[in-house]
Structures are given as C-alpha cells and as structure tokens.
Scaffold this active site. Sequence first.
Site, short mmCIF file in Angstrom:
data_model
loop_
_atom_site.label_atom_id
_atom_site.label_comp_id
_atom_site.label_asym_id
_atom_site.label_seq_id
_atom_site.Cartn_x
_atom_site.Cartn_y
_atom_site.Cartn_z
N ASN A 36 0.83 -1.20 0.00
CA ASN A 36 0.00 0.00 0.00
C ASN A 36 0.87 1.25 0.00
O ASN A 36 1.98 1.27 0.51
CB ASN A 36 -1.04 -0.01 1.13
CG ASN A 36 -0.49 -0.24 2.51
OD1 ASN A 36 0.55 -0.86 2.70
ND2 ASN A 36 -1.20 0.26 3.51
N GLU A 51 0.37 5.19 0.60
CA GLU A 51 -0.55 6.21 1.09
C GLU A 51 -0.12 7.61 0.65
O GLU A 51 0.94 7.79 0.06
CB GLU A 51 -0.67 6.10 2.62
CG GLU A 51 -1.27 4.76 3.03
CD GLU A 51 -1.57 4.64 4.51
OE1 GLU A 51 -1.09 5.49 5.31
OE2 GLU A 51 -2.28 3.68 4.87
N GLU A 94 -3.08 -4.37 -3.47
CA GLU A 94 -3.56 -5.19 -4.60
C GLU A 94 -3.57 -4.39 -5.89
O GLU A 94 -3.24 -4.88 -6.97
CB GLU A 94 -4.97 -5.72 -4.31
CG GLU A 94 -5.13 -6.54 -3.04
CD GLU A 94 -5.51 -5.68 -1.84
OE1 GLU A 94 -4.91 -4.61 -1.64
OE2 GLU A 94 -6.42 -6.11 -1.11
N CYS A 137 -10.30 -4.97 0.03
CA CYS A 137 -11.40 -4.00 0.15
C CYS A 137 -12.29 -4.08 -1.09
O CYS A 137 -11.95 -4.74 -2.09
CB CYS A 137 -10.84 -2.58 0.32
SG CYS A 137 -10.21 -1.86 -1.21
N1 THU Z 1 -5.45 -1.44 2.20
C1 THU Z 1 -4.92 -2.18 1.18
O1 THU Z 1 -3.77 -1.94 0.76
N2 THU Z 1 -5.67 -3.18 0.65
C2 THU Z 1 -6.92 -3.50 1.08
O2 THU Z 1 -7.56 -4.34 0.47
C3 THU Z 1 -7.46 -2.90 2.29
C4 THU Z 1 -6.78 -1.65 2.74
C5 THU Z 1 -4.66 -0.33 2.76
C6 THU Z 1 -5.20 1.03 2.45
C7 THU Z 1 -4.61 1.86 3.56
O3 THU Z 1 -3.29 2.24 3.17
C8 THU Z 1 -4.51 0.89 4.73
O4 THU Z 1 -4.64 -0.42 4.17
C9 THU Z 1 -5.58 1.06 5.79
O5 THU Z 1 -6.85 1.06 5.23
#
Ligand code: THU
Length: 147
Positions: free
Chosen positions: A44, A46, A57, A94
């Site tokens: 991830n 941010e 993903e 998600c």
């Molecule tokens: N996150 C993901 O990378 N994938 C998901 O399927 C769920 C959430 C990340 C987004 C954010 O950086 C952190 O998890 C908290 O939501």
Amino acid sequence: MTDQARTLIEAARDAAKNAYAPYSNFAVGAAVLLGDGTVVTGANFENASYGLSLCAETVALATVNAQGRFRDVVAIGVIGGRIGHADTAPVSPCGRCRQIINEAAQLGGCDLPVYCGGATGDRIATYKLSELLPHAFGPADLGLVDR
Ligand code: THU
C-alpha cells in the site's frame, strides 16, 4: 496451506515491508501469481491527502499490467496488519480491490483464488473471487471478453 498459497503469502509479507503507510500504520502486501510462475508484488502506498492512497492489490495489479501480463493472472495473495504488531487475522481485499481483481479475473477467464493472511502466523483464508464479489460487473458486460 498449499504451496501456491504459501508462496504468495510469503511474497506478500516481504512486499508489506515496503508499505508506505505513515497515516494508517497498517501495512498491506499483495502478491500476484502469473501463468509462468512469475510473482509480482505490491504494497500500500498512502498519501497526505488520504483519499489518493493506493491499496497493495491495486499497486500489484497495475504493475502486472505494466509488464503486459494482465491477462495472465492465476492467483493472488494478500496480507496485512498494524505496523509494530504481530497481527494474525486474515485481511481480505477492500471492495475497490475486489473490483480491480475482477478485471484481471474476467480478462483471464479464471475465477481467481484469493489467499488472505495476517502479518504473521498460519491463519489463511482462501476464497474464490466470486465468493468475495458475487454477481460482479466487469469487462464481460461491456463485451470485452466472453462470459
Ligand atoms: N489497504 C490495502 O492496501 N488493501 C486492502 O484491500 C485494504 C486496505 C490499505 C489502504 C490503507 O493504506 C490501509 O490499508 C488502511 O486502510
């Protein structure tokens, strides 16, 4: 755990070490298996604006596409957990990521297995994408691929 699941969960855990997650402090890693055995990972990513953050993903699948392999996805592994904790609860994609995984699934003509794990431990939840996103809308609806 199958060898395929173990390979992808371990690769996703490696990738999560590079998560850029200073706002949520929640590190996620994803690993995408291609037909020839290649594994492509993502973490991830941010952003100070919060809403522009990219999920692991999505990063992994965009990288697969950049390599010209988007139609060649056979499985995906996802792990996540709070930075600095040894979280074991499986993290599943998600809603937005499910839709993006579905793009690869329909293009490749495969109901992709999705292996979900925590930051550590042996608890793995295995799903088919169709369980995570039943009755999906996707490229087949637009005539891009056959059903
Ligand atoms: N996150 C993901 O990378 N994938 C998901 O399927 C769920 C959430 C990340 C987004 C954010 O950086 C952190 O998890 C908290 O939501």
